[in-house]
Motif scaffolding. Structure first.
Motif, PDB file in Angstrom:
ATOM      1  N   GLY A   4       0.824  -1.205   0.000  1.00 26.35           N
ATOM      2  CA  GLY A   4       0.000   0.000   0.000  1.00 26.35           C
ATOM      3  C   GLY A   4       0.856   1.253   0.000  1.00 26.35           C
ATOM      4  O   GLY A   4       0.602   2.197  -0.765  1.00 26.35           O
ATOM      5  N   ASN A   7       2.528   1.877  -3.295  1.00 28.41           N
ATOM      6  CA  ASN A   7       1.593   2.373  -4.309  1.00 28.41           C
ATOM      7  C   ASN A   7       1.041   3.756  -3.972  1.00 28.41           C
ATOM      8  O   ASN A   7       0.088   4.212  -4.594  1.00 28.41           O
ATOM      9  CB  ASN A   7       0.457   1.375  -4.514  1.00 28.41           C
ATOM     10  N   TYR A   9      -0.385   4.984  -1.139  1.00 26.80           N
ATOM     11  CA  TYR A   9      -1.497   5.170  -0.200  1.00 26.80           C
ATOM     12  C   TYR A   9      -0.972   5.687   1.133  1.00 26.80           C
ATOM     13  O   TYR A   9       0.078   5.257   1.607  1.00 26.80           O
ATOM     14  CB  TYR A   9      -2.249   3.864   0.035  1.00 26.80           C
ATOM     15  N   LYS A  10      -1.719   6.604   1.724  1.00 29.67           N
ATOM     16  CA  LYS A  10      -1.390   7.105   3.046  1.00 29.67           C
ATOM     17  C   LYS A  10      -2.168   6.270   4.057  1.00 29.67           C
ATOM     18  O   LYS A  10      -3.382   6.169   3.985  1.00 29.67           O
ATOM     19  CB  LYS A  10      -1.778   8.578   3.168  1.00 29.67           C
ATOM     20  N   ILE A  11      -1.416   5.679   4.989  1.00 32.00           N
ATOM     21  CA  ILE A  11      -2.029   4.819   5.997  1.00 32.00           C
ATOM     22  C   ILE A  11      -2.096   5.614   7.294  1.00 32.00           C
ATOM     23  O   ILE A  11      -1.069   6.132   7.725  1.00 32.00           O
ATOM     24  CB  ILE A  11      -1.209   3.528   6.172  1.00 32.00           C
ATOM     25  N   GLN A  13      -5.032   7.283   6.478  1.00 29.40           N
ATOM     26  CA  GLN A  13      -5.942   8.248   5.878  1.00 29.40           C
ATOM     27  C   GLN A  13      -6.657   7.703   4.642  1.00 29.40           C
ATOM     28  O   GLN A  13      -7.843   7.966   4.433  1.00 29.40           O
ATOM     29  CB  GLN A  13      -5.188   9.542   5.501  1.00 29.40           C
ATOM     30  N   GLU A  14      -5.949   6.949   3.800  1.00 31.42           N
ATOM     31  CA  GLU A  14      -6.534   6.416   2.566  1.00 31.42           C
ATOM     32  C   GLU A  14      -6.707   4.900   2.582  1.00 31.42           C
ATOM     33  O   GLU A  14      -7.494   4.358   1.813  1.00 31.42           O
ATOM     34  CB  GLU A  14      -5.657   6.793   1.367  1.00 31.42           C
ATOM     35  N   LEU A  15      -5.975   4.228   3.439  1.00 34.28           N
ATOM     36  CA  LEU A  15      -6.020   2.769   3.508  1.00 34.28           C
ATOM     37  C   LEU A  15      -5.794   2.330   4.945  1.00 34.28           C
ATOM     38  O   LEU A  15      -4.752   2.640   5.538  1.00 34.28           O
ATOM     39  CB  LEU A  15      -4.939   2.152   2.601  1.00 34.28           C
ATOM     40  N   SER A  16      -6.788   1.673   5.521  1.00 39.58           N
ATOM     41  CA  SER A  16      -6.645   1.124   6.869  1.00 39.58           C
ATOM     42  C   SER A  16      -6.305  -0.347   6.769  1.00 39.58           C
ATOM     43  O   SER A  16      -6.846  -1.061   5.925  1.00 39.58           O
ATOM     44  CB  SER A  16      -7.944   1.300   7.659  1.00 39.58           C
ATOM     45  N   THR A  79      -4.953   2.066  11.500  1.00 41.69           N
ATOM     46  CA  THR A  79      -6.389   2.229  11.274  1.00 41.69           C
ATOM     47  C   THR A  79      -6.839   3.586  11.785  1.00 41.69           C
ATOM     48  O   THR A  79      -6.328   4.095  12.780  1.00 41.69           O
ATOM     49  CB  THR A  79      -7.217   1.134  11.977  1.00 41.69           C
ATOM     50  N   LYS A  80      -7.812   4.146  11.080  1.00 45.69           N
ATOM     51  CA  LYS A  80      -8.346   5.446  11.446  1.00 45.69           C
ATOM     52  C   LYS A  80      -9.581   5.247  12.306  1.00 45.69           C
ATOM     53  O   LYS A  80     -10.448   4.436  11.970  1.00 45.69           O
ATOM     54  CB  LYS A  80      -8.702   6.219  10.170  1.00 45.69           C
TER      55      LYS A  80
END
Length: 83
Positions: A4, A7, A9-11, A13-16, A79-80
């Protein structure tokens, strides 16, 4: 998680991302990994008791049982919070 991030993705914020088995490495990752703690010692104890009961039983048929072991969510940086 690594894929993630690679690629873009901000973890989280965009991917948990959440995992199972709350091992030491989950706390040391960056960002730290949220996990479901499964309480392995309790699972092993219940499984051993069921096996011993089965081996000591004189009945030829086996009655299936379901035993629920409570789990815990260990929320960390991957996780958010939704609430």
């Amino acid at each position: 998680m690594k894929l993630g991030i690679q690629n873009g993705y901000k973890i989280p914020q965009e991917l948990s991302i959440i995992g199972f088995a709350d091992g030491l490495w989950s706390r040391r990752m960056t960002p730290s990994l949220s996990t479901v703690s499964q309480h392995a010692p309790e699972i092993g104890e219940v499984a051993a008791k069921l096996l011993i009961d089965k081996l000591e039983s004189e009945e030829e048929t086996f009655t299936f049982t379901t035993t629920t072991i409570k789990t815990e969510l260990r929320q960390r940086e991957s996780t958010k919070k939704l609430f």
